[in-house]
Structures are given as structure tokens and as C-alpha cells.
Design an enzyme around this catalytic site. Sequence first.
Site, PDB file in Angstrom:
ATOM      1  N   ASN A   1       0.872  -1.173   0.000  1.00 44.46           N
ATOM      2  CA  ASN A   1       0.000   0.000   0.000  1.00 44.46           C
ATOM      3  C   ASN A   1       0.909   1.222   0.000  1.00 44.46           C
ATOM      4  O   ASN A   1       1.485   1.567   1.025  1.00 44.46           O
ATOM      5  CB  ASN A   1      -0.890  -0.030   1.256  1.00 44.46           C
ATOM      6  CG  ASN A   1      -1.691   1.248   1.430  1.00 44.46           C
ATOM      7  OD1 ASN A   1      -1.794   2.051   0.498  1.00 44.46           O
ATOM      8  ND2 ASN A   1      -2.245   1.439   2.623  1.00 44.46           N
TER       9      ASN A   1
ATOM     10  N   LYS B   1       0.157   4.244  -0.270  1.00 44.26           N
ATOM     11  CA  LYS B   1      -0.486   5.434   0.316  1.00 44.26           C
ATOM     12  C   LYS B   1      -0.250   6.654  -0.599  1.00 44.26           C
ATOM     13  O   LYS B   1      -0.215   6.504  -1.805  1.00 44.26           O
ATOM     14  CB  LYS B   1       0.010   5.682   1.742  1.00 44.26           C
ATOM     15  CG  LYS B   1      -0.060   4.420   2.598  1.00 44.26           C
ATOM     16  CD  LYS B   1       0.070   4.705   4.048  1.00 44.26           C
ATOM     17  CE  LYS B   1       0.201   3.391   4.803  1.00 44.26           C
ATOM     18  NZ  LYS B   1       0.082   3.541   6.236  1.00 44.26           N
TER      19      LYS B   1
ATOM     20  N   HIS C   1      -9.336   0.821   4.994  1.00 44.01           N
ATOM     21  CA  HIS C   1      -8.026   0.989   5.647  1.00 44.01           C
ATOM     22  C   HIS C   1      -8.197   1.891   6.867  1.00 44.01           C
ATOM     23  O   HIS C   1      -9.050   2.792   6.867  1.00 44.01           O
ATOM     24  CB  HIS C   1      -7.037   1.609   4.660  1.00 44.01           C
ATOM     25  CG  HIS C   1      -5.642   1.631   5.182  1.00 44.01           C
ATOM     26  ND1 HIS C   1      -5.188   2.618   6.020  1.00 44.01           N
ATOM     27  CD2 HIS C   1      -4.610   0.768   5.024  1.00 44.01           C
ATOM     28  CE1 HIS C   1      -3.929   2.366   6.344  1.00 44.01           C
ATOM     29  NE2 HIS C   1      -3.547   1.250   5.750  1.00 44.01           N
TER      30      HIS C   1
ATOM     31  N   GLU D   1      -6.692   4.377   7.876  1.00 45.97           N
ATOM     32  CA  GLU D   1      -6.648   5.820   7.594  1.00 45.97           C
ATOM     33  C   GLU D   1      -7.963   6.294   6.982  1.00 45.97           C
ATOM     34  O   GLU D   1      -8.386   7.424   7.212  1.00 45.97           O
ATOM     35  CB  GLU D   1      -5.437   6.130   6.692  1.00 45.97           C
ATOM     36  CG  GLU D   1      -4.141   6.003   7.488  1.00 45.97           C
ATOM     37  CD  GLU D   1      -2.977   5.392   6.736  1.00 45.97           C
ATOM     38  OE1 GLU D   1      -2.951   5.449   5.497  1.00 45.97           O
ATOM     39  OE2 GLU D   1      -2.078   4.831   7.402  1.00 45.97           O
TER      40      GLU D   1
ATOM     41  N   GLU E   1      -5.141  -5.217  10.729  1.00 49.83           N
ATOM     42  CA  GLU E   1      -4.133  -4.185  10.919  1.00 49.83           C
ATOM     43  C   GLU E   1      -4.408  -3.436  12.217  1.00 49.83           C
ATOM     44  O   GLU E   1      -5.229  -2.496  12.233  1.00 49.83           O
ATOM     45  CB  GLU E   1      -4.160  -3.194   9.751  1.00 49.83           C
ATOM     46  CG  GLU E   1      -3.903  -3.838   8.403  1.00 49.83           C
ATOM     47  CD  GLU E   1      -3.371  -2.823   7.402  1.00 49.83           C
ATOM     48  OE1 GLU E   1      -2.246  -3.018   6.928  1.00 49.83           O
ATOM     49  OE2 GLU E   1      -4.061  -1.841   7.124  1.00 49.83           O
TER      50      GLU E   1
ATOM     51  N   GLY F   1       2.458   2.130  10.674  1.00 44.64           N
ATOM     52  CA  GLY F   1       3.359   3.266  10.471  1.00 44.64           C
ATOM     53  C   GLY F   1       4.046   3.733  11.740  1.00 44.64           C
ATOM     54  O   GLY F   1       4.615   4.824  11.779  1.00 44.64           O
TER      55      GLY F   1
ATOM     56  N   SER G   1       3.636  -2.246  10.343  1.00 46.10           N
ATOM     57  CA  SER G   1       5.091  -2.216  10.497  1.00 46.10           C
ATOM     58  C   SER G   1       5.773  -3.542  10.134  1.00 46.10           C
ATOM     59  O   SER G   1       6.751  -3.938  10.781  1.00 46.10           O
ATOM     60  CB  SER G   1       5.465  -1.779  11.924  1.00 46.10           C
ATOM     61  OG  SER G   1       4.945  -0.487  12.179  1.00 46.10           O
TER      62      SER G   1
ATOM     63  N   GLY H   1       2.865  -1.125   4.286  1.00 46.73           N
ATOM     64  CA  GLY H   1       2.871   0.291   3.958  1.00 46.73           C
ATOM     65  C   GLY H   1       4.287   0.772   3.675  1.00 46.73           C
ATOM     66  O   GLY H   1       4.807   0.610   2.572  1.00 46.73           O
ATOM     67  N   GLY H   2       4.929   1.319   4.690  1.00 51.22           N
ATOM     68  CA  GLY H   2       6.250   1.948   4.536  1.00 51.22           C
ATOM     69  C   GLY H   2       7.267   1.089   3.801  1.00 51.22           C
ATOM     70  O   GLY H   2       7.985   1.574   2.912  1.00 51.22           O
TER      71      GLY H   2
HETATM   72  C1  PEP Z   1      -0.614  -0.069   5.935  1.00 50.18           C
HETATM   73  O1  PEP Z   1      -0.577   1.019   5.400  1.00 50.18           O
HETATM   74  O2  PEP Z   1      -1.565  -0.825   5.690  1.00 50.18           O
HETATM   75  C2  PEP Z   1       0.465  -0.451   6.842  1.00 50.18           C
HETATM   76  C3  PEP Z   1       0.404  -1.585   7.462  1.00 50.18           C
HETATM   77  O3  PEP Z   1       1.502   0.462   6.982  1.00 50.18           O
HETATM   78  P1  PEP Z   1       2.954   0.162   7.661  1.00 50.18           P
HETATM   79  O4  PEP Z   1       3.451  -1.142   7.052  1.00 50.18           O
HETATM   80  O5  PEP Z   1       3.775   1.322   7.273  1.00 50.18           O
HETATM   81  O6  PEP Z   1       2.728   0.032   9.124  1.00 50.18           O
END
Ligand code: PEP
Length: 250
Positions: free
Chosen positions: A9, A11, A95, A97, A167, A173, A213, A234-235
Amino acid sequence: MRRPFIAGNWKMNTTRAEGVALATELAKAAESITKCDIAVCPPAVYVDAVGAAIRGSKVGLGAQNMYHEPSGAFTGEISAAMLVDLGCRYVILGHSERRHVFHETDADINKKVHAALKAGLTPIVCVGELLAEREAGTTRHVVETQCNGSLAGVTAEQLAGLVIAYEPVWAIGTGKVATPAQAEDVHRDLRAWIASRFDAATAEKVRIQYGGSVKASNAPELLSQPNIDGALVGGASLKAADFLGIVAGV
Ligand code: PEP
């Protein structure tokens, strides 16, 4: 046997050129990936360009959101059919967010799930508790309520083909990853919820990703848990080496 699924993802990150370069690198590396499915979910404005970069490769294309109406006067929104038109196979829905920054409710997400399924997309439906909810011991109640609401009216057959992403909001994040045992507990609860609401055979088929993460160093232990069927990243999905490091942990 569920095939693991690792999705990135992105983002609201990358330029067009960066996204295309990342996708191109992943498409090349994916030639030798055999143990899992992978996908990237770029920003909506880059879905077309990224789709062209991965066309014909093993990397699937996904979007990060969509609107439930098929067309019309909904300024700024994107329909499921538009995503299909661009070659998307997946769409992330609900999600954290979207839930917490944009105040999407389970009812909103449910409408999107039905519209996505109708258009032939595979929804990746996200659920997860806040830190305060975990500390209050209500994690199971929270994720089951989110599943009840966002998956209302979905048939067993539809559910078997979609993806749920657990999640925990406190792990997204933040660098704070759920321990493999904490994540596995919730994944087991989610599978039990599916078995009780639908049936055991359906519960065995649904892929449940963990997100929060995930990185190359923690992926192998998380992904080795019996009810964790992949990751929503994500990251660490923004650099090919980091994302491929996670894929290598399957
Ligand atoms: C996400 O955006 O779904 C996510 C899990 O982000 P991160 O891996 O950065 O925690």
C-alpha cells in the site's frame, strides 16, 4: 491450502516516475517468485502508469480506495468499473486511515465491498483495533463488529475469494509491530468468526493478511503463523529491496 499474498500500500507517496521505476523493478524480480501472490496499490493517479509497467508480470495491480456508486455526480470519486478499466484486480477498503482520518463507517465500507465484488474486483477489507481498545481487552469485539458491518450481506462464495487484512491501528506506520502471537490470536479469532457466521470450509479459504510495520526482519516469524496468510505493507513497500525482503520471508 491458502496461497500467501503480500500487497504493498503505497499510500500518498511516490512521484509518477518513482512509482513506475519501483513497479518495473518489482515486475522483473517477480519472475522468480513462486511461493506467493504479490500486488502493488499505487496512488489512484498513478494506477494507469504503474499498471502499464507491470502488465504481463506476476505483480497484481490494486487501488487504495473507491466509491460505491457506479457513475454520476460524485466529484473527486472513482468507481469500481474505472479501476477495472485500468487493470486493477484488487482494491483496499476500510483501511484504518480511511476509517479514522476520513471517518468511513462500516456501512460505507460495506457498500464499497458490494460494489467492488459486483465489478469483479477482489476487496482487501481492513479491520483493526485502536491501542485503547486493545488495552481495554476489546480487540476481538472490535474486529468482529467491523467484520459484521463491513461484510454484511456477502455470500460465503464471495467471502472465500476476498481478502481480510488485520491491521492493529497502533502498529500502522509506528514501527510497533504486533508480536506473532498477538497477531495469530486475532487471525484465529477472525477465522473462527467466519466459521461461525458462514462455515468451516469458507473459513479455511479466506486469506487473512497481517499489516502493521511489517519489514523483512519480522516477516518470517509473522508469516509462519498458521492463520497469517500474507501481509499488507505500507512503509516497507516503497523500496523494492525492502518489499522483496518481506516476500523472501514467505
Ligand atoms: C498499511 O498502510 O496498511 C500499513 C500496514 O503500513 P505500515 O506497514 O507502514 O505500518
